[in-house]
Motif scaffolding. Structure first.
Motif, PDB file in Angstrom:
ATOM      1  N   HIS A 165      88.968  20.498   9.662  1.00 56.26           N
ATOM      2  CA  HIS A 165      88.396  21.701   9.197  1.00 56.26           C
ATOM      3  C   HIS A 165      87.685  22.195   8.048  1.00 56.26           C
ATOM      4  O   HIS A 165      88.934  21.937   7.083  1.00 56.26           O
ATOM      5  N   GLY A 166      86.620  22.306   7.920  1.00 55.99           N
ATOM      6  CA  GLY A 166      86.887  22.891   6.449  1.00 55.99           C
ATOM      7  C   GLY A 166      85.043  21.979   5.252  1.00 55.99           C
ATOM      8  O   GLY A 166      84.542  21.518   5.498  1.00 55.99           O
ATOM      9  N   ALA A 167      85.757  22.741   3.971  1.00 52.43           N
ATOM     10  CA  ALA A 167      84.319  22.152   3.334  1.00 52.43           C
ATOM     11  C   ALA A 167      84.733  20.874   2.372  1.00 52.43           C
ATOM     12  O   ALA A 167      85.500  20.548   3.012  1.00 52.43           O
ATOM     13  N   LEU A 168      83.481  20.640   2.461  1.00 49.05           N
ATOM     14  CA  LEU A 168      83.833  18.653   2.262  1.00 49.05           C
ATOM     15  C   LEU A 168      82.666  18.239   0.214  1.00 49.05           C
ATOM     16  O   LEU A 168      81.536  19.286   0.385  1.00 49.05           O
ATOM     17  N   CYS A 169      83.137  17.958  -0.269  1.00 47.95           N
ATOM     18  CA  CYS A 169      83.734  17.338  -1.654  1.00 47.95           C
ATOM     19  C   CYS A 169      81.973  16.077  -1.185  1.00 47.95           C
ATOM     20  O   CYS A 169      81.905  15.326  -0.464  1.00 47.95           O
ATOM     21  N   TYR A 170      81.262  16.096  -2.104  1.00 46.73           N
ATOM     22  CA  TYR A 170      79.917  15.339  -2.016  1.00 46.73           C
ATOM     23  C   TYR A 170      80.677  13.635  -2.196  1.00 46.73           C
ATOM     24  O   TYR A 170      80.336  12.434  -2.211  1.00 46.73           O
ATOM     25  N   ALA A 171      81.062  13.517  -2.857  1.00 45.96           N
ATOM     26  CA  ALA A 171      82.143  12.577  -3.744  1.00 45.96           C
ATOM     27  C   ALA A 171      83.871  12.444  -2.916  1.00 45.96           C
ATOM     28  O   ALA A 171      84.270  13.472  -2.191  1.00 45.96           O
ATOM     29  N   TYR A 172      84.160  10.992  -2.662  1.00 47.68           N
ATOM     30  CA  TYR A 172      84.835  10.804  -3.083  1.00 47.68           C
ATOM     31  C   TYR A 172      86.601  11.395  -3.699  1.00 47.68           C
ATOM     32  O   TYR A 172      86.114  12.017  -4.746  1.00 47.68           O
ATOM     33  N   SER A 173      87.319  13.033  -2.677  1.00 46.95           N
ATOM     34  CA  SER A 173      88.233  13.214  -3.734  1.00 46.95           C
ATOM     35  C   SER A 173      89.080  12.220  -4.619  1.00 46.95           C
ATOM     36  O   SER A 173      89.120  11.477  -4.082  1.00 46.95           O
ATOM     37  N   GLY A 174      88.930  13.337  -5.908  1.00 52.27           N
ATOM     38  CA  GLY A 174      89.809  12.454  -6.972  1.00 52.27           C
ATOM     39  C   GLY A 174      89.027  11.788  -7.990  1.00 52.27           C
ATOM     40  O   GLY A 174      89.018  11.274  -9.159  1.00 52.27           O
ATOM     41  N   LEU A 175      87.703  11.758  -7.159  1.00 51.61           N
ATOM     42  CA  LEU A 175      86.532  10.712  -7.573  1.00 51.61           C
ATOM     43  C   LEU A 175      85.051  11.288  -8.299  1.00 51.61           C
ATOM     44  O   LEU A 175      84.294  10.542  -8.682  1.00 51.61           O
ATOM     45  N   PRO A 215      70.779  18.447  -2.787  1.00 57.23           N
ATOM     46  CA  PRO A 215      71.157  17.188  -1.876  1.00 57.23           C
ATOM     47  C   PRO A 215      72.708  16.552  -1.783  1.00 57.23           C
ATOM     48  O   PRO A 215      73.239  15.375  -1.827  1.00 57.23           O
ATOM     49  N   MET A 216      73.169  17.057  -3.257  1.00 56.72           N
ATOM     50  CA  MET A 216      75.206  16.372  -2.763  1.00 56.72           C
ATOM     51  C   MET A 216      75.231  17.589  -2.284  1.00 56.72           C
ATOM     52  O   MET A 216      76.761  17.772  -2.518  1.00 56.72           O
ATOM     53  N   SER A 217      74.599  19.384  -1.498  1.00 58.67           N
ATOM     54  CA  SER A 217      75.965  20.188  -0.934  1.00 58.67           C
ATOM     55  C   SER A 217      76.302  19.865   0.246  1.00 58.67           C
ATOM     56  O   SER A 217      74.912  19.534   1.248  1.00 58.67           O
ATOM     57  N   MET A 218      76.753  19.676   0.955  1.00 59.84           N
ATOM     58  CA  MET A 218      77.632  19.278   2.004  1.00 59.84           C
ATOM     59  C   MET A 218      77.538  19.890   3.579  1.00 59.84           C
ATOM     60  O   MET A 218      78.139  21.787   3.105  1.00 59.84           O
ATOM     61  N   LYS A 219      77.633  20.114   4.721  1.00 59.93           N
ATOM     62  CA  LYS A 219      78.012  20.642   5.297  1.00 59.93           C
ATOM     63  C   LYS A 219      79.396  20.744   5.605  1.00 59.93           C
ATOM     64  O   LYS A 219      79.941  19.911   4.688  1.00 59.93           O
ATOM     65  N   ASP A 220      79.795  21.485   6.434  1.00 61.99           N
ATOM     66  CA  ASP A 220      81.309  21.553   6.344  1.00 61.99           C
ATOM     67  C   ASP A 220      82.067  21.029   7.803  1.00 61.99           C
ATOM     68  O   ASP A 220      80.934  20.820   8.896  1.00 61.99           O
ATOM     69  N   LEU A 221      82.868  20.038   7.638  1.00 61.59           N
ATOM     70  CA  LEU A 221      83.559  19.525   8.220  1.00 61.59           C
ATOM     71  C   LEU A 221      83.797  20.070   9.486  1.00 61.59           C
ATOM     72  O   LEU A 221      84.414  21.491   9.238  1.00 61.59           O
ATOM     73  N   ALA A 222      83.777  19.646  10.739  1.00 62.20           N
ATOM     74  CA  ALA A 222      84.338  20.389  12.387  1.00 62.20           C
ATOM     75  C   ALA A 222      84.328  19.580  12.962  1.00 62.20           C
ATOM     76  O   ALA A 222      83.098  18.645  13.503  1.00 62.20           O
ATOM     77  N   LEU A 223      85.856  18.858  13.037  1.00 61.34           N
ATOM     78  CA  LEU A 223      86.376  17.680  14.683  1.00 61.34           C
ATOM     79  C   LEU A 223      86.932  18.639  15.597  1.00 61.34           C
ATOM     80  O   LEU A 223      87.962  18.074  16.712  1.00 61.34           O
ATOM     81  N   PRO A 224      86.206  20.147  16.105  1.00 65.57           N
ATOM     82  CA  PRO A 224      86.926  19.991  17.435  1.00 65.57           C
ATOM     83  C   PRO A 224      86.786  19.294  18.960  1.00 65.57           C
ATOM     84  O   PRO A 224      87.836  19.069  19.276  1.00 65.57           O
ATOM     85  N   ARG A 283      79.241  27.155   6.432  1.00 69.42           N
ATOM     86  CA  ARG A 283      78.078  27.237   6.589  1.00 69.42           C
ATOM     87  C   ARG A 283      77.907  26.404   7.949  1.00 69.42           C
ATOM     88  O   ARG A 283      78.971  25.973   8.734  1.00 69.42           O
ATOM     89  N   PRO A 284      76.854  24.672   7.577  1.00 70.85           N
ATOM     90  CA  PRO A 284      76.856  24.426   8.992  1.00 70.85           C
ATOM     91  C   PRO A 284      77.848  23.245   9.127  1.00 70.85           C
ATOM     92  O   PRO A 284      78.005  23.087   8.374  1.00 70.85           O
ATOM     93  N   TRP A 285      77.816  22.682  10.209  1.00 72.99           N
ATOM     94  CA  TRP A 285      79.015  21.683  10.947  1.00 72.99           C
ATOM     95  C   TRP A 285      78.865  20.038  10.496  1.00 72.99           C
ATOM     96  O   TRP A 285      77.061  20.415  11.684  1.00 72.99           O
TER      97      TRP A 285
END
Length: 829
Positions: A165-175, A215-224, A283-285
């Motif tokens: 769960h949580g915020a997502l980056c548009y890019a692969y983290s670190g890149l 267009p790069m604004s991600m929803k929040d990851l949520a995997l319940p 944000r939306p999940w």
């Protein structure tokens, strides 16, 4: 399966443990990938460690994230921090920079290492390589599918940690280099400007325009709902993102996932907890790509910011002093001092305000309403609007973004630091003689072994015999246990009093204070000597010696062979090597492309094949098979961009010792120890990072010299993303056969102009202007640069353009309009 919660500060960490976290991860005030979180001091960390480890039956764990890139001048401070963290016996370190890996392997091997998601480990080969390097755990890239995660989980003796769960980056983290190259604050150094959350004007190749969207604004990851699947895969740890979130958010989120994992929700409780979370921050999940690598609608391009829980739609705005907002309350109650926000199409972010005045109306009445402190669902209510509110249309969505009731629902005790702090045990031996008291101390600080520390007190008058000698021992134990204002705890006290002498309590207390100070001084002195020794060893390292040429060696990196069509034989002979990026060429066309390159260059001795930074098996490329085929065909010169590449060669039967390898900038070399790690992995040269700064480049050139390739021209990938930007705009994927997306142009409110490129259904974001260091090459040479590189990738170049740029670079003519990314930002400030 572990539940791992974030802790941006001590209160959040305590709240996470109270609500069921098995472990927390946190950052220190320095070297944290969330530099704008509160973060921890060493004293606060010792308190949280004491709380975590106090339960001997079920101890909790504390992981310290040092997951940022480290500049050359910062290495001494990093070593000092590592030494102190080792003394505190933290449960693991989460790292990104290969410098930490090098330091820890050689000087602090007691640490358990977790590979940060910032290392962009995104395939089975990367996880295997991390395991081979000694990492105990890999934190997987968020973009992976269940099938990919399951493959990683099958690696013996390697734990896999997955964001749940949580915020997502548009890019692969670190890149992601967007923030660093455009605004000077590096996401890889904890200072992200969150450009991906900004609105842009978007224009496609045909000129069609979308005025403002994100267009790069991600929803929040949520995997319940995917927790059972992740458990079956063998995932070791479920991770909640959010070190910048409030302690209230951390408590609510930890409570939610603890009960999901344990199956302890009461009827209707899960829905209420979800509303709590969305009220606090949400944000939306989305499940992102966990189920499907081609999932759509994972972004929120037409709204930005946390959305809260919907509580109604605007029925009317009643003019007055103040104006009042009327609506029918839905889903949950509200009260004064709650926060509301309204989504307005012309604003980049929702309009928010606090409820200062609340009126409740009868269902059939149109009277002025009754002043109230709170209102229940289905009530018709009015709330006072701020004086400077924007126009608010009827029908606009209203959300509750802050709830006093929710805040009261989550509570946890505040610990007393003096009672919880993790302390170093000390063994004392007290020797009593008529005219002298002697204490021999032996502290335990991590794995350090110190010689006995002697503290003595010479007495003016001899001690008298004790009436009850046995009580002297009890009194001494009581006095020496009083270590509350120190970092120590009494492990044991032995008393030698052969003459049965009486020692006044005042003397024992003074002796304890003196002994504790002597122990602290000895520990500080030993720590200083240890860090000085490590720093000296690090400074003494030198790269393999190589003689610099009188003229710089040049390389060109291309993804289309015809870019070299206008180069003369003399100009081709001037090239030390041509690097061909095979990831941009269809697999079936690679042999012909390499044959043409061999023809142009008179063989393959000056051809290097470059692997991409992201090498997932995407249906069109089986990277293990492709590398094996090329290796069997005799290709031995390669450029690598992620850890998994070493394993791919191993699986192909190729030993790195029998290859000529270089490392491209995605290996993120910002200090000489990161370079050392790669050189120890049989790399010949490393590439400087385009997100770095000029002074650090010069420091690295001084240390590394010709072991460095300097990128002096390139369309730097500012973001490498699994999320197709056209998919983001449309909300669906038409499929490869029906997709005509090639490029989009994005313009920010700051007039930052970007280009989004379709790369096998993933998106690459580059600047409209390439990185161009024309006019600076002579200074680079003066500081030790021996190799320059010009990259012609991603953009559709004409051969005439490539040739003209190449000739301009040879002349090193200054161009005042050239874009230099982040390199000179401090210098020009």
């Amino acid at each position: 399966m572990e539940l791992l919660a974030p802790a941006g500060n001590l209160e959040a960490g305590v709240g996470a443990f109270h609500y069921g976290a098995d472990a927390v991860y946190l950052g220190m005030r320095e070297f944290s990938a969330r530099a704008d979180a509160d973060n921890f001091t060493l004293d606060e960390l010792s308190v949280l460690l004491g709380i975590a480890h106090q339960d001997r039956v079920r101890p909790r764990r504390v992981y310290v994230a040092i997951n940022t890139l480290v500049k050359e001048a910062e290495l001494p401070g990093l070593i000092d921090l590592l030494a102190q963290l080792r003394d505190l016996a933290v449960d693991a370190l989460i790292i990104q920079d290969l410098a930490l890996y090098s330091i820890i392997q050689e000087h602090f091997p007691e640490f358990e290492l977790h590979a940060s998601t910032q290392m962009a480990i995104h395939n089975l080969a990367g996880a295997r390589q991390a395991h081979e390097m000694g990492f105990r755990r890999v934190i997987a890239a968020r973009e992976l599918t269940l099938a990919e995660l399951g493959e990683m989980c099958d690696i013996p003796n390697l734990e896999l940690e997955v964001f749940v769960h949580g915020a997502l980056c548009y890019a692969y983290s670190g890149l992601c280099l967007l923030s660093a190259c455009l605004r000077g604050g590096s996401g890889n150094r904890g200072d992200c400007a969150y450009i991906c959350r900004n609105s842009f004007k978007v224009q496609d190749a045909n000129g069609a325009l979308i005025d403002q969207c994100a267009p790069m604004s991600m929803k929040d990851l949520a995997l319940p709902e995917l927790i059972p699947s992740l458990r079956r895969c063998g995932v070791a740890s479920l991770k909640i993102e959010g070190r910048k979130k409030t302690p209230l958010y951390i408590a609510a989120m930890t409570n939610y996932y603890r009960k999901l994992m344990d199956g302890t929700f009461a009827p209707d409780e899960q829905a209420r907890c979800e509303r709590d979370i969305k009220t606090i921050f949400s944000r939306p999940w989305t499940t992102l790509y966990t189920r499907n690598a081609r999932s759509a609608a994972v972004t929120t391009p037409y709204s930005s910011g946390p959305s809260g829980v919907e509580v109604g739609t605007v029925a009317a705005v009643t003019p007055g002093t103040p104006d009042r907002l009327r609506f029918v309350l839905k889903n949950q109650g509200i009260e004064r001092y709650d926060g509301l926000q309204i989504e307005l199409p012309e604003r980049e972010k929702p309009f928010g305000f606090g409820i200062e005045d609340l009126r409740v109306f009868s269902q059939r009445g149109h009277e002025s309403g009754s002043a109230a402190f709170s209102a229940e669902p289905e009530s018709t209510i009015e709330v006072a609007l701020p004086a400077e509110h924007p126009p608010i249309p009827v029908g606009a969505r209203i959300s509750c973004s802050s709830s006093q009731a929710v805040k009261r629902s989550y509570d946890w005790p505040t610990p007393r630091p003096s009672l919880c702090r993790s302390r170093h045990p000390v063994y004392f031996e007290l020797k009593i003689a008529p005219r002298e008291l002697l204490v021999i101390s032996q502290p335990c600080a991590g794995p350090r072994e110190l010689s006995d520390i002697r503290s003595s007190m010479t007495l003016d008058e001899p001690l008298a015999p004790a009436r009850q000698p046995e009580k002297v021992v009890a009194t001494a134990e009581s006095c020496f246990a009083k270590l509350g204002d120190t970092t120590f705890t009494l492990a044991d006290l032995r008393v030698s009093n052969p003459q049965g002498l009486f020692v006044p309590t005042s003397l024992l207390n003074e002796l304890r204070r003196r002994a504790a100070q002597d122990v602290q001084d000895a520990l500080d002195k030993d720590l200083g000597e240890l860090t000085s020794k490590v720093i000296a060893a690090i400074d003494a390292w030198q790269p393999p010696k190589a003689t610099a040429s009188a003229t710089p060696a040049w390389a060109i990196k291309i993804d289309r062979v015809f870019y070299l069509n206008l180069f003369s034989d003399k100009e081709l002979a001037r090239l030390d090597e041509v690097i061909f990026a095979i990831g941009r060429t269809p697999v079936n066309e690679i042999p012909d492309a390499l044959t043409e390159l061999e023809r142009l260059l008179g063989g393959r001795n000056r051809i290097r094949l470059a692997l991409p930074a992201i090498s997932r098996d995407n249906g069109s490329t089986n990277w293990a098979a492709l590398i094996a085929n090329l290796f069997r065909s005799g290709w031995r010169r390669w450029e690598l961009s992620n850890l998994g590449a070493w394993q791919l060669f191993s699986e192909a039967g190729a030993s790195p010792r029998n290859l000529n390898l270089t490392a491209d900038w995605p290996m993120l070399v910002c200090n000489h120890l990161a370079a050392k790690t790669l050189l120890d992995m049989n790399v010949q040269r490393v590439t400087l990072s385009p997100e770095d700064r000029w002074d650090n480049w010069l420091a690295l050139l001084k240390k590394l010299g010709v072991c460095v390739d300097v990128p002096v021209y390139q369309d730097t990938p500012l973001a490498l993303s699994a999320t197709c930007i056209m998919n983001s705009l449309k909300g669906f994927c038409p499929g490869k056969k029906h997709c005509d997306f090639t490029t989009l142009t994005l313009s920010s409110r700051r007039d930052e102009r970007l280009v989004a490129i379709n790369d096998h259904c993933q998106s690459v974001i580059i600047s409209e202007r390439p990185l161009d260091l024309s006019g600076h090459l002579h200074e680079l040479r003066r500081h030790g640069a021996g190799r320059f590189r010009a990259d012609f990738l991603w953009r559709d170049y004409a051969p005439t353009t490539v040739h003209d740029i190449w000739r301009k670079l040879q002349l090193d003519e200054a161009d005042s309009s050239a874009w230099t990314a982040n390199l000179f930002r401090d210098i020009n400030a």
